[in-house]
Design a protein around this motif. Structure first.
Motif, PDB file in Angstrom:
ATOM      1  N   GLY A   7       6.033   4.330  10.126  1.00  0.00           N
ATOM      2  CA  GLY A   7       7.562   5.021  10.486  1.00  0.00           C
ATOM      3  C   GLY A   7       8.535   4.320   9.981  1.00  0.00           C
ATOM      4  O   GLY A   7       9.597   4.911   9.874  1.00  0.00           O
ATOM      5  N   LYS A   8       8.376   3.159   9.385  1.00  0.00           N
ATOM      6  CA  LYS A   8       9.110   2.219   8.791  1.00  0.00           C
ATOM      7  C   LYS A   8       9.489   2.799   7.792  1.00  0.00           C
ATOM      8  O   LYS A   8      10.135   2.754   6.455  1.00  0.00           O
ATOM      9  CB  LYS A   8       8.405   0.277   8.285  1.00  0.00           C
ATOM     10  CG  LYS A   8       9.366   0.065   9.800  1.00  0.00           C
ATOM     11  CD  LYS A   8      10.197  -0.508   9.732  1.00  0.00           C
ATOM     12  CE  LYS A   8      11.212  -1.029  10.448  1.00  0.00           C
ATOM     13  NZ  LYS A   8      12.814  -0.772  10.833  1.00  0.00           N
ATOM     14  N   GLY A   9       7.777   3.748   6.499  1.00  0.00           N
ATOM     15  CA  GLY A   9       8.137   4.260   5.927  1.00  0.00           C
ATOM     16  C   GLY A   9       7.427   3.331   4.277  1.00  0.00           C
ATOM     17  O   GLY A   9       8.112   4.011   3.004  1.00  0.00           O
ATOM     18  N   VAL A  10       7.108   2.169   5.405  1.00  0.00           N
ATOM     19  CA  VAL A  10       6.703   1.468   3.942  1.00  0.00           C
ATOM     20  C   VAL A  10       5.528   1.481   3.323  1.00  0.00           C
ATOM     21  O   VAL A  10       4.316   1.843   4.260  1.00  0.00           O
ATOM     22  CB  VAL A  10       6.942   0.269   4.692  1.00  0.00           C
ATOM     23  CG1 VAL A  10       8.329  -0.408   4.824  1.00  0.00           C
ATOM     24  CG2 VAL A  10       6.350  -0.058   6.176  1.00  0.00           C
ATOM     25  N   THR A  11       5.045   1.288   2.192  1.00  0.00           N
ATOM     26  CA  THR A  11       3.327   1.773   1.742  1.00  0.00           C
ATOM     27  C   THR A  11       2.821   0.225   2.284  1.00  0.00           C
ATOM     28  O   THR A  11       3.152  -0.969   1.766  1.00  0.00           O
ATOM     29  CB  THR A  11       3.510   1.793   0.562  1.00  0.00           C
ATOM     30  OG1 THR A  11       4.590   2.499  -0.251  1.00  0.00           O
ATOM     31  CG2 THR A  11       2.341   2.008  -0.514  1.00  0.00           C
ATOM     32  N   ALA A  12       2.226   0.205   2.735  1.00  0.00           N
ATOM     33  CA  ALA A  12       1.409  -1.147   3.453  1.00  0.00           C
ATOM     34  C   ALA A  12       0.128  -1.456   3.306  1.00  0.00           C
ATOM     35  O   ALA A  12      -0.564  -0.499   2.957  1.00  0.00           O
ATOM     36  CB  ALA A  12       1.287  -1.072   4.882  1.00  0.00           C
TER      37      ALA A  12
ATOM     38  N   ARG B 211       2.552   5.329   3.651  1.00  0.00           N
ATOM     39  CA  ARG B 211       0.807   4.972   4.850  1.00  0.00           C
ATOM     40  C   ARG B 211       0.439   3.834   4.433  1.00  0.00           C
ATOM     41  O   ARG B 211       0.671   3.004   3.201  1.00  0.00           O
ATOM     42  CB  ARG B 211       0.206   5.789   4.128  1.00  0.00           C
ATOM     43  CG  ARG B 211       1.328   7.509   4.175  1.00  0.00           C
ATOM     44  CD  ARG B 211      -0.339   7.980   4.216  1.00  0.00           C
ATOM     45  NE  ARG B 211       0.419   9.791   4.323  1.00  0.00           N
ATOM     46  CZ  ARG B 211      -0.351  10.739   4.602  1.00  0.00           C
ATOM     47  NH1 ARG B 211      -1.977  10.961   3.746  1.00  0.00           N
ATOM     48  NH2 ARG B 211      -0.028  12.902   3.960  1.00  0.00           N
ATOM     49  N   PRO B 212      -0.458   3.656   5.413  1.00  0.00           N
ATOM     50  CA  PRO B 212      -1.045   1.648   4.899  1.00  0.00           C
ATOM     51  C   PRO B 212      -2.362   1.771   4.550  1.00  0.00           C
ATOM     52  O   PRO B 212      -3.397   2.639   4.569  1.00  0.00           O
ATOM     53  CB  PRO B 212      -1.092   1.462   6.646  1.00  0.00           C
ATOM     54  CG  PRO B 212      -1.154   2.789   7.582  1.00  0.00           C
ATOM     55  CD  PRO B 212      -0.468   3.779   6.743  1.00  0.00           C
ATOM     56  N   THR B 213      -3.047   1.060   3.545  1.00  0.00           N
ATOM     57  CA  THR B 213      -4.130   1.523   2.835  1.00  0.00           C
ATOM     58  C   THR B 213      -5.239   0.444   3.370  1.00  0.00           C
ATOM     59  O   THR B 213      -4.366  -1.222   3.586  1.00  0.00           O
ATOM     60  CB  THR B 213      -4.169   0.872   1.601  1.00  0.00           C
ATOM     61  OG1 THR B 213      -2.986   2.566   1.535  1.00  0.00           O
ATOM     62  CG2 THR B 213      -5.397   0.418   0.595  1.00  0.00           C
ATOM     63  N   LEU B 214      -6.270  -0.303   3.660  1.00  0.00           N
ATOM     64  CA  LEU B 214      -7.145  -1.294   4.399  1.00  0.00           C
ATOM     65  C   LEU B 214      -7.864  -1.594   2.802  1.00  0.00           C
ATOM     66  O   LEU B 214      -8.067  -1.220   2.299  1.00  0.00           O
ATOM     67  CB  LEU B 214      -8.014  -0.224   5.510  1.00  0.00           C
ATOM     68  CG  LEU B 214      -9.136  -1.739   5.483  1.00  0.00           C
ATOM     69  CD1 LEU B 214      -8.352  -2.870   6.308  1.00  0.00           C
ATOM     70  CD2 LEU B 214     -10.207  -1.050   6.224  1.00  0.00           C
ATOM     71  N   ILE B 215      -7.651  -2.981   2.540  1.00  0.00           N
ATOM     72  CA  ILE B 215      -8.805  -3.878   1.770  1.00  0.00           C
ATOM     73  C   ILE B 215      -9.412  -4.987   1.971  1.00  0.00           C
ATOM     74  O   ILE B 215      -9.010  -5.603   3.236  1.00  0.00           O
ATOM     75  CB  ILE B 215      -7.801  -4.408   0.728  1.00  0.00           C
ATOM     76  CG1 ILE B 215      -7.029  -3.532   0.120  1.00  0.00           C
ATOM     77  CG2 ILE B 215      -8.646  -5.604  -0.471  1.00  0.00           C
ATOM     78  CD1 ILE B 215      -6.005  -4.252  -1.100  1.00  0.00           C
ATOM     79  N   CYS B 216     -11.192  -4.216   2.169  1.00  0.00           N
ATOM     80  CA  CYS B 216     -12.016  -4.502   3.273  1.00  0.00           C
ATOM     81  C   CYS B 216     -12.474  -5.594   1.848  1.00  0.00           C
ATOM     82  O   CYS B 216     -13.106  -5.105   1.010  1.00  0.00           O
ATOM     83  CB  CYS B 216     -12.611  -4.337   4.367  1.00  0.00           C
ATOM     84  SG  CYS B 216     -13.072  -2.374   3.245  1.00  0.00           S
ATOM     85  N   GLY B 217     -13.212  -6.750   2.754  1.00  0.00           N
ATOM     86  CA  GLY B 217     -14.514  -7.723   1.988  1.00  0.00           C
ATOM     87  C   GLY B 217     -14.894  -8.663   1.835  1.00  0.00           C
ATOM     88  O   GLY B 217     -13.938  -9.390   2.699  1.00  0.00           O
ATOM     89  N   GLY B 218     -15.669  -8.699   1.962  1.00  0.00           N
ATOM     90  CA  GLY B 218     -16.261 -11.015   1.647  1.00  0.00           C
ATOM     91  C   GLY B 218     -14.523 -11.820   1.961  1.00  0.00           C
ATOM     92  O   GLY B 218     -14.179 -11.340   1.470  1.00  0.00           O
ATOM     93  N   ALA B 219     -15.391 -12.922   2.198  1.00  0.00           N
ATOM     94  CA  ALA B 219     -14.131 -14.112   1.685  1.00  0.00           C
ATOM     95  C   ALA B 219     -14.715 -14.411  -0.179  1.00  0.00           C
ATOM     96  O   ALA B 219     -15.694 -14.169  -0.332  1.00  0.00           O
ATOM     97  CB  ALA B 219     -15.043 -15.433   2.845  1.00  0.00           C
TER      98      ALA B 219
END
Lengths: 109, 586
Positions: free
Chosen positions: B170-175, B37-45
């Motif tokens: 769908g690709k089954g990759v850890t994103a 599944r996809p994971t979002l990494i967020c943060g400032g510059a």
């Protein structure tokens, strides 16, 4: 016809425009959007660049490795490889005016 | 897809996790990022998003043999390779071995003219091709938001983003997808709407000119996770997160004792010293000998062959070694032998959490039995009291868990060295030694008290703490009608007492001699009397024997005369005869 006329209106630019227009259309399978884009492109070229153009259609479904070379993200994308500089026009080319502007066939306005 | 389904079957209800291999992150997430599944990494510059994404891939290939694709919208492949070479990641090698694929996607708004309907199938095909060509299990996209600057039709973009995440699943990759922090939102373009499974937020806050990087898991669907802000470190070893909140109070307690390095201080602590694995706090105002006490402890430990790690926030290593030589401690030899290591840094070098992270790492590396932090109060300059307390409690919990004896010194401000520490963290400490200036007679002397020492019958006495050429010594202070005396006062008092004692002993000696003399005199008299007596006895005995001889002679004469007269042969009793004879004669 009009294209040539207007190109001449551009003065210097018109002089340097080569006779050959090399266009490449990227699609992904024969989707309705791709077909519309191709039809629109043929129509525009026939109207404005009659006899001076070649169109290469690349189906990324068949050769996905080619997407990297021209930095293709959107489908369909039309790439003007010649004359330089390289120009990219995305979408189904239904907005003829913008296509002409994008290809530098006719200046904006 | 088929593969993922197969993998997910054995684990009912829960999903599998994809270990990141990044120090600490797997602990916080309970095993890694959601697999497939996809994971979002967020943060400032500049908060480390790209690094986290890249390390996820690199560790994936090197530690878990999962190839990865890095799709970059910002940096070219060569730039990435160069940037990560400084962190010790050889991307070229991984690329050559087809473990990693770097794909730079170039978007230039000015080159693109939009005419009608389009979609991003080209990007999908490109990603799909990249993933398939090396059999990638992990994908990083840095940062997808560049699309928003390349295309003007946001409606299409949003629809395509949603499709992108579906495509990745769908690709089954850890994103891992990075996103720039927005003004009021986690990401500038609201990517969090699309990535519903796991969101990690990185921040880089500057407080009092000191920057600290922190990581927080905002959301992790279907999994328990640490919810705090965790500090993390970016350095030549990459990314490390500290999963250190208070771990709990279930650490084991050793009953082994370790010497303080000062004999009399051991005596004050039941004759054995501190408990191993306990935390010791030494407080005192400036120049009361806190570091010297620490040095003694370290020296004794090194002598036993234990490893010591000394965090110094005030002095350099060489300065400490030089200074301790003046009290007869050669710490340099232990450094040479590798049992003692100094870690010196200014507290203001970086934030508190960073210090904690750095200390953790140093402890992990060095594996010491004893840790000295000299002084903890200096950390106050970089953070608030609450933060320092929380940091210390985490550090001490950690040390206790590892059965490392912690020796902390703290500077108390001003002359008022009370029972209160700045950080209010005495409750965290097991033993608390107070070094106090005893002022009087125009001088300052050091007094040592043991305020508390959990689990032992410690001395309640004050001792004078003297620094001599042969190390620190504890002396009894003079407690008398004049109060507590130390230093010169004590010495003067001792001299006075000595004089008194001398006088008294002289007097005694004098009397003793008198007695001797009297005894001798008496004995002489006795001897004289005895001599006189003996003489008299002698004379009397001689007189007696003369008398006897005389009597016998008389008796003999009488007998002879009797015989001569032919008197009766009647024997006369000798005595009577003699007396009679005598009488007769008379």
């Amino acid at each position: 016809m009009t294209g040539e006329l207007e190109m001449e209106d551009e003065g210097d630019v018109a002089v340097t425009v080569p006779e050959r227009w090399q266009l490449r259309l990227y699609v992904a399978g024969m989707t309705p959007k791709s077909l519309t884009a191709f039809a629109n492109l043929r129509r525009i070229c026939d109207e404005h660049l009659e006899g001076k153009y070649s169109i290469e259609v690349i189906d990324l479904m068949v050769s996905p490795q080619l997407a990297k070379g021209d930095q293709i993200l959107a489908i369909p994308t039309l790439v003007r490889r010649l004359p330089e500089p390289v120009k990219k026009i995305i979408g189904d080319l239904s907005d003829t005016d913008r296509v002409l502007v994008g290809l530098d066939i006719r200046p904006l306005g | 897809m088929a593969e993922t389904t197969l993998q997910e079957i054995p684990v009912l209800e829960t999903f599998q996790k994809c270990p990141t291999g990044i120090k600490g992150l797997d602990e916080i997430t309970g095993g890694g990022l959601p697999q497939g599944r996809p994971t979002l990494i967020c943060g400032g510059a500049g908060c480390g998003k790209t690094l986290l994404a890249m390390e996820f891939l690199v560790r994936g290939t090197t530690e878990y043999d999962e190839p990865g694709v890095f799709i970059s919208f910002e940096e070219k492949s060569e730039e990435l390779t160069k940037n990560f070479a400084s962190l010790g990641f050889d991307l070229n090698d991984l690329v050559a071995r087809e473990k990693l694929l770097l794909d730079y996607v170039h978007i230039e708004r000015s080159e693109i003219e939009e005419t009608g309907e389009y979609d991003l199938e080209g990007l999908f095909i490109r990603m799909g091709y990249a993933i398939d060509s090396i059999g990638a299990k992990r994908v990083a996209i840095d940062t997808i938001e560049a699309l928003f600057s390349g295309f003007s039709n946001e409606t299409i973009l949003r629809a395509e983003l949603r499709r992108l995440f579906r495509f990745l699943k769908g690709k089954g990759v850890t994103a891992v997808i990075t996103g720039e922090q927005g003004e009021r939102t986690l990401t500038r373009f609201g990517l969090e709407e699309y990535v519903a499974d796991c969101v990690i937020f990185l921040s880089h806050q500057v407080v009092n000119q000191i920057a600290t990087r922190r990581l927080r898991i905002i959301k992790y669907r279907g999994s328990a996770h640490g919810t705090n802000e965790y500090p993390f470190l970016l350095d030549e070893q990459g990314f490390s997160v500290m999963p250190i909140s208070s771990i709990g109070l279930d650490h084991s307690a050793s009953s082994e004792r370790v010497s303080t390095g000062i004999q009399r201080l051991d005596t004050m602590l039941e004759g054995k010293g501190y408990y191993r694995g306990s935390s010791i706090l030494v407080t005192g105002s400036a120049g009361t000998g806190k570091s010297s006490l620490a040095a003694h402890f370290v020296d004794a430990a090194c002598r036993r062959g234990e490893r010591c790690l000394y965090f110094a926030f005030e002095e350099s290593r060489n300065q400490i070694i030089r200074n301790m030589r003046s009290i007869g401690l050669d710490l340099g030899q232990w450094v040479d032998k590798g049992v003692l290591e100094f870690r010196n840094s200014r507290p203001t070098l970086y934030g508190l959490e960073m210090h904690l992270v750095a200390m953790h790492r140093a402890i992990e590396e060095f594996q010491p039995a004893i840790v000295v932090i000299d002084p903890i109060s200096n950390l106050m300059s970089v953070a608030s009291e609450m933060e320092v307390k929380s940091m210390l409690s985490r550090l001490i919990d950690y040390l206790k868990m590892k059965e490392i004896t912690a020796f902390c010194s703290a500077l108390t401000v001003g002359g008022a060295a009370g029972d209160r520490t700045e950080e209010g963290m005495s409750s965290l400490m097991d033993s608390w030694i107070l070094l106090q200036s005893l002022e009087g007679d125009g001088e300052r002397n050091r007094g040592l008290y043991i305020l508390k020492s959990r689990g032992m019958q410690h001395s309640n006495q004050v001792r004078e703490f003297c620094l001599t050429d042969n190390g620190a010594k504890l002396q009894d202070v003079y407690v008398g009608p004049g109060g507590v005396l130390a230093g010169a006062g004590r010495i003067a008092q001792e001299a006075r007492e000595k004089a008194d004692a001398l006088g008294r002993s002289q007097e005694i000696e004098c009397k003793q001699r008198d007695l001797e003399r009297k005894k001798a005199l008496m004995e002489a008299q006795i001897a004289a009397l005895r001599i006189g007596f003996d003489t008299e006895v002698d004379e009397l005995e001689r007189a007696i024997s003369r008398g006897k001889l005389h009597r016998e002679a008389v008796a003999r004469d009488t007998l002879t005369m009797g015989r001569a007269r032919a008197a009766d042969d009647t024997p006369i009793p000798e005595g009577n005869g003699a007396r009679n004879g005598k009488g007769e004669r008379r």
